[in-house]
Design a protein around this motif. Structure first.
Motif, PDB file in Angstrom:
ATOM      1  N   GLU A   1      30.543  25.236  15.112  1.00  0.00           N
ATOM      2  CA  GLU A   1      31.250  24.095  14.516  1.00  0.00           C
ATOM      3  C   GLU A   1      32.199  24.549  13.403  1.00  0.00           C
ATOM      4  O   GLU A   1      33.268  23.965  13.221  1.00  0.00           O
ATOM      5  CB  GLU A   1      30.246  23.079  13.982  1.00  0.00           C
ATOM      6  CG  GLU A   1      29.306  22.510  15.028  1.00  0.00           C
ATOM      7  CD  GLU A   1      30.040  21.864  16.195  1.00  0.00           C
ATOM      8  OE1 GLU A   1      31.137  21.307  15.970  1.00  0.00           O
ATOM      9  OE2 GLU A   1      29.533  21.925  17.321  1.00  0.00           O
TER      10      GLU A   1
ATOM     11  N   TYR B   1      27.595  19.269  13.861  1.00  0.00           N
ATOM     12  CA  TYR B   1      29.053  19.255  13.824  1.00  0.00           C
ATOM     13  C   TYR B   1      29.520  19.358  12.383  1.00  0.00           C
ATOM     14  O   TYR B   1      28.724  19.188  11.440  1.00  0.00           O
ATOM     15  CB  TYR B   1      29.623  17.994  14.485  1.00  0.00           C
ATOM     16  CG  TYR B   1      29.153  16.678  13.896  1.00  0.00           C
ATOM     17  CD1 TYR B   1      29.890  16.038  12.914  1.00  0.00           C
ATOM     18  CD2 TYR B   1      27.987  16.064  14.360  1.00  0.00           C
ATOM     19  CE1 TYR B   1      29.471  14.824  12.390  1.00  0.00           C
ATOM     20  CE2 TYR B   1      27.565  14.857  13.841  1.00  0.00           C
ATOM     21  CZ  TYR B   1      28.305  14.237  12.857  1.00  0.00           C
ATOM     22  OH  TYR B   1      27.884  13.038  12.333  1.00  0.00           O
TER      23      TYR B   1
ATOM     24  N   GLU C   1      31.099   6.861  11.533  1.00  0.00           N
ATOM     25  CA  GLU C   1      29.844   7.614  11.632  1.00  0.00           C
ATOM     26  C   GLU C   1      28.668   6.912  10.951  1.00  0.00           C
ATOM     27  O   GLU C   1      27.571   6.838  11.521  1.00  0.00           O
ATOM     28  CB  GLU C   1      30.028   9.019  11.055  1.00  0.00           C
ATOM     29  CG  GLU C   1      30.838   9.945  11.956  1.00  0.00           C
ATOM     30  CD  GLU C   1      31.005  11.328  11.354  1.00  0.00           C
ATOM     31  OE1 GLU C   1      30.408  11.589  10.291  1.00  0.00           O
ATOM     32  OE2 GLU C   1      31.728  12.152  11.943  1.00  0.00           O
TER      33      GLU C   1
ATOM     34  N   PRO D   1      35.084   9.712  10.068  1.00  0.00           N
ATOM     35  CA  PRO D   1      33.872  10.206   9.398  1.00  0.00           C
ATOM     36  C   PRO D   1      33.365   9.271   8.306  1.00  0.00           C
ATOM     37  O   PRO D   1      32.164   9.222   8.028  1.00  0.00           O
ATOM     38  CB  PRO D   1      34.312  11.553   8.802  1.00  0.00           C
ATOM     39  CG  PRO D   1      35.544  11.929   9.543  1.00  0.00           C
ATOM     40  CD  PRO D   1      36.214  10.637   9.884  1.00  0.00           C
TER      41      PRO D   1
ATOM     42  N   ARG E   1      34.782  17.661   3.626  1.00  0.00           N
ATOM     43  CA  ARG E   1      34.174  18.329   4.778  1.00  0.00           C
ATOM     44  C   ARG E   1      32.695  18.600   4.508  1.00  0.00           C
ATOM     45  O   ARG E   1      32.305  19.046   3.442  1.00  0.00           O
ATOM     46  CB  ARG E   1      34.900  19.644   5.068  1.00  0.00           C
ATOM     47  CG  ARG E   1      34.410  20.336   6.326  1.00  0.00           C
ATOM     48  CD  ARG E   1      35.161  21.620   6.575  1.00  0.00           C
ATOM     49  NE  ARG E   1      36.536  21.360   6.981  1.00  0.00           N
ATOM     50  CZ  ARG E   1      37.593  21.970   6.471  1.00  0.00           C
ATOM     51  NH1 ARG E   1      37.434  22.850   5.502  1.00  0.00           N
ATOM     52  NH2 ARG E   1      38.804  21.693   6.909  1.00  0.00           N
TER      53      ARG E   1
ATOM     54  N   SER F   1      32.171  17.677   9.823  1.00  0.00           N
ATOM     55  CA  SER F   1      32.885  16.413   9.731  1.00  0.00           C
ATOM     56  C   SER F   1      33.724  16.372   8.467  1.00  0.00           C
ATOM     57  O   SER F   1      33.399  17.010   7.463  1.00  0.00           O
ATOM     58  CB  SER F   1      31.888  15.251   9.742  1.00  0.00           C
ATOM     59  OG  SER F   1      32.535  14.013   9.610  1.00  0.00           O
TER      60      SER F   1
END
Length: 425
Positions: free
Chosen positions: A281, A250, A203, A199, A258, A252
């Motif tokens: 999610e 989503y 990402e 992440p 988070r 992540s």
């Protein structure tokens, strides 16, 4: 020769026992952590029926799109498997690596780079074919420059990870006779580190993320997460529209990092449908699916290290490929080929588990929102917009089906509604 074979057999037996033990542990973790039933056994059975929720035109369009993108996808997969087969079944990889010059570690890195780029070049026209189909059906918003840039980024990241693994294997084999022991530990560790780093490091390479503007939707998403007992630091919007028209979201990160990530394309949907996608999610986060997936992936990687030792110790394979030892940089081709085959062969098993996990997240979303009608409308919107295959054949379902089909997910929502005394949507 006889003495070497005599010395190798005990080490191979030890690796075999370790593989068996790790395999049992991995299967046990999968068996006990996978939600094999998303709804209680008492839930009424509802048969998935695409014709009930999608028009003949939508079903036909989904089938036509699947046929259009399947051809280049299967050809690309076939080319990858052929390349892996050549590296595992012939001495070509060893001969190519033998032409490289420099220190052993440089030859290993150059070998991985050359092989990865060669396969990528062969697959490039098939990727362009697939991209053309995505544009024809309105799913891709990229030009050729941005598409090429993304593809090169993927190649760079994939090649770097493969290079790290192969370099580590050769280095360990040069230092230890029982190199499968540190290799198994290292494979597990690398899997865990990569999962946590993804992440933060990967990402942002492909998308820009901005905080969702203050407003009712952001407040509702954070409130829902708090009600669900899932701590969330922020709600971010990914600029997916510069690449696709597909809808997605989503969760992540881990712990304090988070965050809920919503595609900017999804913001065009009604707010209650966006909330349902995010509720799904949140189900993954609440169940710790990423953590369990990381654990299983790490154990699988450790099993792979033991199996790799056994395969590369097999004399017929070494004779066929011209590789005397994994400690030799000429083993690069063999290792790359085996890693590629392992990725393909493990896919169907991963999909079986993934479909069950996705079904549990759907059930969680229904429990959290208690709105099966919106769930059904959301699945329709996602399927039509993303042109999801509504009736995949068995081979495609086994090979690529990481999620239940839309008709299966809608049928489960109806079963959930009946179970909870609601009208079937």
């Amino acid at each position: 020769m006889t003495q070497t074979m005599t010395e190798t057999r005990p080490r191979s037996r030890a690796a075999g026992w370790a593989l068996a033990a790790l395999g049992v542990v991995t299967l046990a973790v999968v068996a006990f952590t996978t939600p094999w039933r998303a709804l209680p056994a008492s839930a009424p059975s509802v048969v998935p029926d695409p014709a009930r929720d999608f028009t003949p035109g939508q079903i036909a369009r989904a089938g036509a799109f699947d046929a259009a993108v399947s051809a280049p996808a299967y050809l690309s997969l076939g080319l990858t498997l052929v390349a892996a087969g050549v590296l595992v079944g012939t001495p070509l990889g060893a001969r190519l690596a033998g032409r490289l010059r420099g220190p052993w570690w440089l030859r290993v890195l150059l070998g991985v780079l050359v092989l990865s780029v060669a396969v990528a070049v062969l697959r490039w026209p098939l990727g362009m074919w697939s991209e053309t189909q995505l544009r024809a059906y309105g799913l891709s918003t990229q030009d050729w420059l941005s598409w090429s840039t993304d593809r090169i980024k993927n190649l760079g990241i994939g090649t770097a990870l493969t290079a790290i693994m192969v370099l580590a294997l050769v280095a360990l084999a040069r230092r230890y006779r029982r190199w499968w022991i540190p290799a198994a530990v290292g494979a597990f560790t690398l899997t865990v580190v990569a999962s946590f780093a993804y992440p933060v490091l990967i990402e942002p390479v492909f998308n820009d993320f901005t905080p969702m503007a203050a407003g009712q939707l952001r407040d509702d998403l954070l409130t829902m997460a708090a009600r669900d007992g899932v701590p969330v630091e922020d709600v971010l919007v990914a600029d997916a529209s510069r690449r696709t028209t597909a809808l997605n979201a989503y969760v992540s990160g881990f712990g304090a990092t988070r965050r809920i990530v919503v595609y900017d394309t999804l913001l065009r949907a009604p707010a209650d449908e966006v909330e349902l996608v995010v509720a799904h999610e949140l189900g993954h986060a609440k169940a710790g699916d990423v953590l369990y997936g990381t654990l299983v992936g790490g154990l699988g990687a450790a099993c792979g290290a033991c199996l790799l030792y056994l395969l590369t110790s097999w004399e017929p394979l070494r004779r066929r490929t011209g590789v005397a030892s994994v400690a030799d940089p000429k083993a690069v081709g063999l290792l790359v080929g085996l890693l590629s085959l392992a990725t393909f062969l493990s896919g169907p098993a991963q999909n079986v588990v993934s479909r069950q996990i996705e079904a549990r997240a759907d059930a969680h979303a229904l429990d959290l929102t208690r709105d099966p009608a919106v769930f059904v409308s959301m699945q329709r919107r996602l399927s039509v917009t993303n042109i999801s295959d509504l009736t995949p054949d068995v081979f495609e379902y086994v090979l690529y089906g990481s999620h239940p089909t839309a008709p299966e997910r809608i049928a489960m929502a109806r079963s959930w509604a009946l179970l909870n005394g609601m009208r079937e949507p």
